[in-house]
Design an enzyme around this catalytic site. Sequence first.
Site, PDB file in Angstrom:
ATOM      1  N   ARG A 190       0.830  -1.206   0.000  1.00  0.00           N
ATOM      2  CA  ARG A 190       0.000   0.000   0.000  1.00  0.00           C
ATOM      3  C   ARG A 190       0.864   1.255   0.000  1.00  0.00           C
ATOM      4  O   ARG A 190       0.438   2.320  -0.438  1.00  0.00           O
ATOM      5  CB  ARG A 190      -0.933   0.017   1.203  1.00  0.00           C
ATOM      6  CG  ARG A 190      -0.201   0.235   2.496  1.00  0.00           C
ATOM      7  CD  ARG A 190      -1.049   0.870   3.567  1.00  0.00           C
ATOM      8  NE  ARG A 190      -0.180   1.305   4.640  1.00  0.00           N
ATOM      9  CZ  ARG A 190       0.443   2.470   4.663  1.00  0.00           C
ATOM     10  NH1 ARG A 190       0.278   3.324   3.680  1.00  0.00           N
ATOM     11  NH2 ARG A 190       1.228   2.793   5.659  1.00  0.00           N
ATOM     12  N   TRP A 193      13.026   6.741   9.673  1.00  0.00           N
ATOM     13  CA  TRP A 193      11.759   6.049   9.451  1.00  0.00           C
ATOM     14  C   TRP A 193      11.068   6.556   8.179  1.00  0.00           C
ATOM     15  O   TRP A 193       9.863   6.781   8.154  1.00  0.00           O
ATOM     16  CB  TRP A 193      10.822   6.180  10.664  1.00  0.00           C
ATOM     17  CG  TRP A 193      11.361   5.490  11.870  1.00  0.00           C
ATOM     18  CD1 TRP A 193      11.856   6.070  12.997  1.00  0.00           C
ATOM     19  CD2 TRP A 193      11.513   4.068  12.050  1.00  0.00           C
ATOM     20  NE1 TRP A 193      12.292   5.103  13.884  1.00  0.00           N
ATOM     21  CE2 TRP A 193      12.094   3.864  13.327  1.00  0.00           C
ATOM     22  CE3 TRP A 193      11.211   2.949  11.260  1.00  0.00           C
ATOM     23  CZ2 TRP A 193      12.385   2.603  13.833  1.00  0.00           C
ATOM     24  CZ3 TRP A 193      11.494   1.688  11.762  1.00  0.00           C
ATOM     25  CH2 TRP A 193      12.073   1.531  13.031  1.00  0.00           C
ATOM     26  N   SER A 214       9.731   5.892   4.651  1.00  0.00           N
ATOM     27  CA  SER A 214       9.273   4.793   3.790  1.00  0.00           C
ATOM     28  C   SER A 214       9.841   4.968   2.388  1.00  0.00           C
ATOM     29  O   SER A 214       9.688   6.029   1.771  1.00  0.00           O
ATOM     30  CB  SER A 214       7.741   4.766   3.740  1.00  0.00           C
ATOM     31  OG  SER A 214       7.204   4.508   5.018  1.00  0.00           O
ATOM     32  N   ARG A 252     -11.640 -25.801  10.418  1.00  0.00           N
ATOM     33  CA  ARG A 252     -11.126 -26.401  11.644  1.00  0.00           C
ATOM     34  C   ARG A 252     -12.238 -27.155  12.376  1.00  0.00           C
ATOM     35  O   ARG A 252     -13.253 -26.571  12.744  1.00  0.00           O
ATOM     36  CB  ARG A 252     -10.544 -25.295  12.545  1.00  0.00           C
ATOM     37  CG  ARG A 252     -10.058 -25.767  13.915  1.00  0.00           C
ATOM     38  CD  ARG A 252      -8.839 -26.658  13.813  1.00  0.00           C
ATOM     39  NE  ARG A 252      -8.230 -26.860  15.127  1.00  0.00           N
ATOM     40  CZ  ARG A 252      -7.270 -27.738  15.373  1.00  0.00           C
ATOM     41  NH1 ARG A 252      -6.798 -28.494  14.379  1.00  0.00           N
ATOM     42  NH2 ARG A 252      -6.755 -27.858  16.579  1.00  0.00           N
ATOM     43  N   MET A 290     -18.978 -18.507  20.649  1.00  0.00           N
ATOM     44  CA  MET A 290     -17.883 -17.611  20.991  1.00  0.00           C
ATOM     45  C   MET A 290     -17.078 -17.227  19.745  1.00  0.00           C
ATOM     46  O   MET A 290     -16.656 -16.083  19.590  1.00  0.00           O
ATOM     47  CB  MET A 290     -16.963 -18.248  22.031  1.00  0.00           C
ATOM     48  CG  MET A 290     -17.573 -18.319  23.424  1.00  0.00           C
ATOM     49  SD  MET A 290     -17.952 -16.687  24.108  1.00  0.00           S
ATOM     50  CE  MET A 290     -16.314 -16.007  24.314  1.00  0.00           C
ATOM     51  N   GLU A 305       2.236   8.279  10.020  1.00  0.00           N
ATOM     52  CA  GLU A 305       1.539   9.482   9.549  1.00  0.00           C
ATOM     53  C   GLU A 305       0.544  10.025  10.574  1.00  0.00           C
ATOM     54  O   GLU A 305      -0.585  10.371  10.251  1.00  0.00           O
ATOM     55  CB  GLU A 305       0.874   9.212   8.207  1.00  0.00           C
ATOM     56  CG  GLU A 305       1.902   8.865   7.141  1.00  0.00           C
ATOM     57  CD  GLU A 305       1.361   8.933   5.750  1.00  0.00           C
ATOM     58  OE1 GLU A 305       0.545   9.819   5.473  1.00  0.00           O
ATOM     59  OE2 GLU A 305       1.753   8.076   4.948  1.00  0.00           O
ATOM     60  N   ASN A 337      -3.088   8.977  19.017  1.00  0.00           N
ATOM     61  CA  ASN A 337      -3.345  10.120  19.896  1.00  0.00           C
ATOM     62  C   ASN A 337      -3.502  11.412  19.097  1.00  0.00           C
ATOM     63  O   ASN A 337      -4.387  12.231  19.378  1.00  0.00           O
ATOM     64  CB  ASN A 337      -2.194  10.286  20.894  1.00  0.00           C
ATOM     65  CG  ASN A 337      -2.154   9.175  21.925  1.00  0.00           C
ATOM     66  OD1 ASN A 337      -3.082   8.383  22.027  1.00  0.00           O
ATOM     67  ND2 ASN A 337      -1.078   9.112  22.694  1.00  0.00           N
TER      68      ASN A 337
END
Length: 385
Positions: free
Chosen positions: A84, A156, A158, A269, A281, A364, A368
């Site tokens: 992406r 950091w 990209s 499964r 559940m 990005e 918070n």
Amino acid sequence: MDFGLTEEQQMVQDMARNFAEKEIAPFVEEDEKNHYYRREILKKMGELDLLGWSLPEEYGGNGMGWMEGCIALYEISKVHTSWRLSISGNNWGPAMTINEYGTEEQKQKYIPGLLDGSAVGSFAMTEPNTGSDVASMKTFAEDKGDHWLINGTKTWISGGHTSDTGLLYAVTEKGAGAKGISCFIIDYNNTPGVTRIPINEKVGMWSAPTSELIFENAVVPKENLLGPLNKGFYICMWQLNNTRMGCATGAAALSRACLDGAVQYAQERIQFGKPIGKYQMIQAQIAEMILEDEAAKNLVYRAAWLKDNKLPSQQATSIAKLAGCNAAVHAANLAMKIYGSYGYSNEYPCGRWLRDCKQFETLEGTSNMHQMIIANIELGYAPNR
């Protein structure tokens, strides 16, 4: 509001889905294991016009808008979240920002390569001590008369060490805070003084290159200033309101990948004589995933619709990004539970989903920060651009 896709949008969806299944899916596990970025995929995206959303056809745009771009990116990101970043790193980052703020010469020089996939794009704002507080960056661009001399470190980033064309945000007036930052176009293949170091020790996103960029007396031509001098902070915020759509769409798509995987496994499964999907559940967990996934996807579409109609979208973009992030993290955690012990093995993709989902809480804009953006706009403390 019409929630159906037009015939053209369905064609985009089918094309992107087929591309992802044919060109990306066969290499996911191999590329993850080797932390490998398959650059030829970017070129193939460009050949199919998967990098030209919301940009003029005269520069290589595909004539379609945000909604179609999000639909395509969703299908690609479901298969492998790492990919992406290519649309944000090329289309909704540098290309769109150059188209908005660049000169005609800059547009003709840089946008076509970003959209046809012959150039890898990036944008650099984060520094070792500057994350959410963009205005506190230290990288400095000094005006030397006939060129800019840049010194500082970005981290950091990209696509940083694979990038050909990138945007760099740097201080041009010390002590002025947000009013002293400018944006530059960097031709990484022809800029002396730049050292690019891959960051390989990451929790996830192993096929998406991440880098540290060190500028040591890097010489940048004067004509590579993008937009007005000292208006880089505002350009940066404008750009983030676009590239965050890539985060929002990718997070929603990862949520869906977890859901699809969990549903398939729950049907296959067998425990106590019947598929585990028959147990309430498990059904409750899958229902939770559906609820959050549908909300995240439709919030992405809402933000895209606002952008296509030239309406204020900053709050909607942050809502979509935050909702997608929450949905992806929750879905990855629930998928791990549904798969049980097998989810903890590399035989299934649960580990990759869990590793990759966490980046959305930071990339990005932290969760918070997006909560603050959403609340401040609602309270009237900030405009909804």
